[in-house]
Design a protein around this motif. Structure first.
Motif, short mmCIF file in Angstrom:
data_model
loop_
_atom_site.label_atom_id
_atom_site.label_comp_id
_atom_site.label_asym_id
_atom_site.label_seq_id
_atom_site.Cartn_x
_atom_site.Cartn_y
_atom_site.Cartn_z
N PRO A 193 8.20 7.30 -6.44
CA PRO A 193 7.85 7.76 -7.53
C PRO A 193 7.60 6.98 -8.99
O PRO A 193 8.06 5.57 -8.61
N PRO A 194 7.20 7.24 -9.90
CA PRO A 194 6.95 6.59 -11.07
C PRO A 194 8.48 6.00 -11.44
O PRO A 194 9.43 6.57 -11.13
N ILE A 195 8.57 4.99 -12.26
CA ILE A 195 9.66 4.29 -12.44
C ILE A 195 10.75 5.22 -13.03
O ILE A 195 11.79 4.96 -12.91
N ASN A 196 10.17 5.98 -14.07
CA ASN A 196 11.18 6.75 -14.91
C ASN A 196 11.39 8.16 -13.97
O ASN A 196 12.62 8.70 -14.44
N GLN A 197 11.15 8.26 -12.68
CA GLN A 197 11.63 9.27 -12.05
C GLN A 197 12.30 8.94 -10.70
O GLN A 197 12.59 9.88 -9.79
N ARG A 198 12.49 7.80 -10.53
CA ARG A 198 13.34 7.25 -9.36
C ARG A 198 14.82 7.77 -9.54
O ARG A 198 15.47 7.55 -10.67
N GLN A 199 15.37 7.98 -8.46
CA GLN A 199 16.91 8.40 -8.26
C GLN A 199 17.72 7.68 -7.43
O GLN A 199 18.95 7.48 -7.65
N SER A 200 17.17 6.89 -6.55
CA SER A 200 18.16 6.31 -5.62
C SER A 200 17.26 5.09 -5.06
O SER A 200 16.19 4.99 -5.09
N GLN A 226 0.76 -1.20 0.12
CA GLN A 226 -0.14 0.08 -0.14
C GLN A 226 0.90 1.37 0.10
O GLN A 226 0.55 2.37 -0.46
N LEU A 227 2.09 1.22 0.44
CA LEU A 227 2.99 2.47 0.55
C LEU A 227 3.46 2.69 -0.52
O LEU A 227 4.03 3.82 -1.13
N ILE A 228 3.80 1.83 -1.61
CA ILE A 228 4.24 1.77 -2.98
C ILE A 228 3.94 3.19 -3.51
O ILE A 228 4.28 4.08 -4.02
N ASN A 229 2.49 2.96 -3.84
CA ASN A 229 1.72 4.23 -4.56
C ASN A 229 2.02 5.41 -3.80
O ASN A 229 1.93 6.28 -4.64
N GLN A 230 2.04 5.48 -2.38
CA GLN A 230 2.30 6.69 -1.75
C GLN A 230 3.57 7.31 -1.74
O GLN A 230 3.83 8.23 -1.93
N GLN A 231 4.53 6.31 -1.62
CA GLN A 231 5.76 6.70 -1.55
C GLN A 231 6.92 6.60 -2.57
O GLN A 231 8.08 7.50 -2.35
N GLN A 285 7.95 -3.54 -11.28
CA GLN A 285 8.45 -2.21 -11.01
C GLN A 285 9.88 -1.99 -11.58
O GLN A 285 10.17 -0.83 -11.16
N GLY A 286 10.42 -2.76 -12.45
CA GLY A 286 11.58 -2.31 -13.03
C GLY A 286 12.73 -2.47 -12.12
O GLY A 286 13.68 -1.70 -12.55
N LEU A 287 12.75 -2.95 -11.16
CA LEU A 287 13.61 -2.81 -9.91
C LEU A 287 15.17 -3.39 -10.57
O LEU A 287 16.14 -2.88 -10.05
#
Length: 168
Positions: free
Chosen positions: A29-36, A22-27, A66-68
């Motif tokens: 960012p979209p895949i292409n905006q993840r920085q760290s 449930q926290l994934i959608n809240q915390q 999630q493209g992890l």
């Protein structure tokens, strides 16, 4: 089969995974905006708890959804990714054969990048064996190509060439 205590523990881990899901959608960012890695922390926690909750296939699917893989490789988080992957593979986990082969191939690449050549070779062999058993020719070609690239980077040109030719 698992005993009732193990089943209860696994159910508890699945509940914790649901909380973090449930926290994934809240915390996150979209895949292409993840920085760290901090941007994917809830995802990592979901995957870990799904594995502990004996829901390995769902953990694997979430990791890919999630493209992890790509993000963690880009950030140099190889050991974290290795921990997630090995928790999904036998003897700890159980996946559909195609996913088991893919994860084994990814593990082989990471070990190769870490300089653990024997571990890398072992996981490549495991991936190829499964891919041959299930008739996954594209998977075999990709695994052979990836192994060939690692061999080439180590200066093992003859073996690399054999892999590339076999992948064709």
């Amino acid at each position: 089969t698992i005993d009732p205590q193990q089943a209860a523990l696994a159910a508890g881990h699945r509940q914790i995974a649901h909380y973090y899901q449930q926290l994934i959608n809240q915390q996150c960012p979209p895949i292409n905006q993840r920085q760290s890695p901090a941007d994917v922390e809830p995802i990592i926690k979901v995957i870990r708890h799904l594995c502990l909750g004996r829901s390995w296939q769902r953990a694997c699917e979430l990791l890919f959804e999630q493209g992890l893989h790509q993000s963690m490789i880009q950030w140099g988080e190889w050991n974290t990714l290795l921990g997630l992957y090995t928790a999904m593979l036998p003897p700890l986990g159980f996946l559909m054969r195609r996913d088991e082969a893919l994860i084994s191939s990814h593990v082989a690449m990471i070990y190769g990048r870490l300089g653990e050549h024997q571990q890398s070779k072992s996981y490549f062999e495991q991936a190829l064996t499964i891919q041959q058993q299930i008739g996954d020719l594209p998977g075999q070609a990709m695994t052979l190509t990836n192994q060939g690239e690692l061999l080439r980077s180590r200066g093992e040109y003859h073996q690399a060439r054999q892999n590339f030719e076999q992948s064709l």
